[in-house]
Design a protein around this motif. Structure first.
Motif, PDB file in Angstrom:
ATOM      1  N   VAL A  12       0.848  -1.186   0.000  1.00  0.00           N
ATOM      2  CA  VAL A  12       0.000   0.000   0.000  1.00  0.00           C
ATOM      3  C   VAL A  12       0.886   1.239   0.000  1.00  0.00           C
ATOM      4  O   VAL A  12       2.034   1.194   0.437  1.00  0.00           O
ATOM      5  CB  VAL A  12      -0.950   0.046   1.227  1.00  0.00           C
ATOM      6  CG1 VAL A  12      -1.914  -1.114   1.223  1.00  0.00           C
ATOM      7  CG2 VAL A  12      -0.158   0.067   2.517  1.00  0.00           C
ATOM      8  N   ALA A  13       0.339   2.324  -0.473  1.00  0.00           N
ATOM      9  CA  ALA A  13       1.044   3.607  -0.424  1.00  0.00           C
ATOM     10  C   ALA A  13       0.361   4.470   0.629  1.00  0.00           C
ATOM     11  O   ALA A  13      -0.861   4.535   0.698  1.00  0.00           O
ATOM     12  CB  ALA A  13       0.982   4.291  -1.785  1.00  0.00           C
ATOM     13  N   VAL A  14       1.164   5.109   1.473  1.00  0.00           N
ATOM     14  CA  VAL A  14       0.616   5.985   2.510  1.00  0.00           C
ATOM     15  C   VAL A  14       1.370   7.305   2.499  1.00  0.00           C
ATOM     16  O   VAL A  14       2.518   7.375   2.071  1.00  0.00           O
ATOM     17  CB  VAL A  14       0.707   5.346   3.920  1.00  0.00           C
ATOM     18  CG1 VAL A  14      -0.144   4.104   4.011  1.00  0.00           C
ATOM     19  CG2 VAL A  14       2.134   5.039   4.291  1.00  0.00           C
ATOM     20  N   THR A  15       0.710   8.328   2.980  1.00  0.00           N
ATOM     21  CA  THR A  15       1.339   9.639   3.124  1.00  0.00           C
ATOM     22  C   THR A  15       1.602   9.844   4.606  1.00  0.00           C
ATOM     23  O   THR A  15       0.693   9.699   5.427  1.00  0.00           O
ATOM     24  CB  THR A  15       0.402  10.739   2.589  1.00  0.00           C
ATOM     25  OG1 THR A  15       0.097  10.441   1.227  1.00  0.00           O
ATOM     26  CG2 THR A  15       1.046  12.095   2.699  1.00  0.00           C
ATOM     27  N   ILE A  16       2.851  10.164   4.946  1.00  0.00           N
ATOM     28  CA  ILE A  16       3.250  10.290   6.346  1.00  0.00           C
ATOM     29  C   ILE A  16       3.949  11.629   6.540  1.00  0.00           C
ATOM     30  O   ILE A  16       4.777  12.041   5.721  1.00  0.00           O
ATOM     31  CB  ILE A  16       4.203   9.133   6.751  1.00  0.00           C
ATOM     32  CG1 ILE A  16       3.489   7.793   6.596  1.00  0.00           C
ATOM     33  CG2 ILE A  16       4.701   9.303   8.174  1.00  0.00           C
ATOM     34  CD1 ILE A  16       4.361   6.599   6.868  1.00  0.00           C
ATOM     35  N   ASP A  17       3.628  12.287   7.629  1.00  0.00           N
ATOM     36  CA  ASP A  17       4.269  13.544   8.000  1.00  0.00           C
ATOM     37  C   ASP A  17       5.792  13.344   8.040  1.00  0.00           C
ATOM     38  O   ASP A  17       6.282  12.321   8.513  1.00  0.00           O
ATOM     39  CB  ASP A  17       3.734  13.974   9.367  1.00  0.00           C
ATOM     40  CG  ASP A  17       4.336  15.271   9.833  1.00  0.00           C
ATOM     41  OD1 ASP A  17       5.373  15.222  10.533  1.00  0.00           O
ATOM     42  OD2 ASP A  17       3.773  16.320   9.501  1.00  0.00           O
ATOM     43  N   SER A  18       6.533  14.315   7.576  1.00  0.00           N
ATOM     44  CA  SER A  18       7.995  14.185   7.497  1.00  0.00           C
ATOM     45  C   SER A  18       8.645  14.008   8.873  1.00  0.00           C
ATOM     46  O   SER A  18       9.643  13.306   9.003  1.00  0.00           O
ATOM     47  CB  SER A  18       8.604  15.375   6.762  1.00  0.00           C
ATOM     48  OG  SER A  18       8.297  16.578   7.419  1.00  0.00           O
ATOM     49  N   LYS A  19       8.101  14.629   9.910  1.00  0.00           N
ATOM     50  CA  LYS A  19       8.652  14.455  11.274  1.00  0.00           C
ATOM     51  C   LYS A  19       8.488  13.011  11.732  1.00  0.00           C
ATOM     52  O   LYS A  19       9.410  12.408  12.287  1.00  0.00           O
ATOM     53  CB  LYS A  19       7.945  15.411  12.243  1.00  0.00           C
ATOM     54  CG  LYS A  19       8.172  15.090  13.713  1.00  0.00           C
ATOM     55  CD  LYS A  19       9.205  15.972  14.345  1.00  0.00           C
ATOM     56  CE  LYS A  19       9.332  15.783  15.837  1.00  0.00           C
ATOM     57  NZ  LYS A  19       9.942  14.564  16.279  1.00  0.00           N
ATOM     58  N   ILE A  20       7.302  12.453  11.494  1.00  0.00           N
ATOM     59  CA  ILE A  20       7.055  11.058  11.867  1.00  0.00           C
ATOM     60  C   ILE A  20       7.979  10.136  11.084  1.00  0.00           C
ATOM     61  O   ILE A  20       8.551   9.192  11.641  1.00  0.00           O
ATOM     62  CB  ILE A  20       5.573  10.690  11.640  1.00  0.00           C
ATOM     63  CG1 ILE A  20       4.682  11.506  12.578  1.00  0.00           C
ATOM     64  CG2 ILE A  20       5.351   9.189  11.832  1.00  0.00           C
ATOM     65  CD1 ILE A  20       3.207  11.395  12.275  1.00  0.00           C
ATOM     66  N   LEU A  21       8.154  10.426   9.816  1.00  0.00           N
ATOM     67  CA  LEU A  21       9.034   9.604   8.985  1.00  0.00           C
ATOM     68  C   LEU A  21      10.474   9.688   9.489  1.00  0.00           C
ATOM     69  O   LEU A  21      11.186   8.680   9.530  1.00  0.00           O
ATOM     70  CB  LEU A  21       8.941  10.042   7.528  1.00  0.00           C
ATOM     71  CG  LEU A  21       9.569   9.107   6.509  1.00  0.00           C
ATOM     72  CD1 LEU A  21       8.960   7.719   6.584  1.00  0.00           C
ATOM     73  CD2 LEU A  21       9.409   9.681   5.112  1.00  0.00           C
TER      74      LEU A  21
END
Length: 86
Positions: A12-21
């Motif tokens: 799956v593709a997800v969008t994640i906040d850069s800080k969380i990443l």
């Protein structure tokens, strides 16, 4: 390190906040997880398990706080008479 059971998996593709990443990548760099996929899967498993175990919160919401306090206070008054003197 957390290992998940072997089972069929879907990509799956997800969008994640850069800080969380960034935090996720730090966990991988410190060898807490071998890769992003396993770290995210472990986080999802934990969150889903927590959401499934909400019975206590549901049952607690049904209680009347005033009645619970009155019953607790009544019990304390009865118990106080049997407490030994120090």
């Amino acid at each position: 390190m957390i290992h998940c059971h072997t089972m069929a998996k879907a990509k799956v593709a997800v969008t994640i906040d850069s800080k969380i990443l960034g935090d996720l990548d730090t966990l991988i760099a410190t060898h807490r997880f071998p890769n992003r996929s396993q770290a995210i899967e472990a986080a999802l498993v934990d969150k889903i398990d927590r959401l499934k175990h909400t019975r206590l919160a549901r049952e607690s919401a049904k209680l009347d706080p005033r009645q619970e306090k009155a019953e607790a206070d009544e019990g304390l008054a009865m118990d106080a008479a049997t407490w030994p003197e120090y």
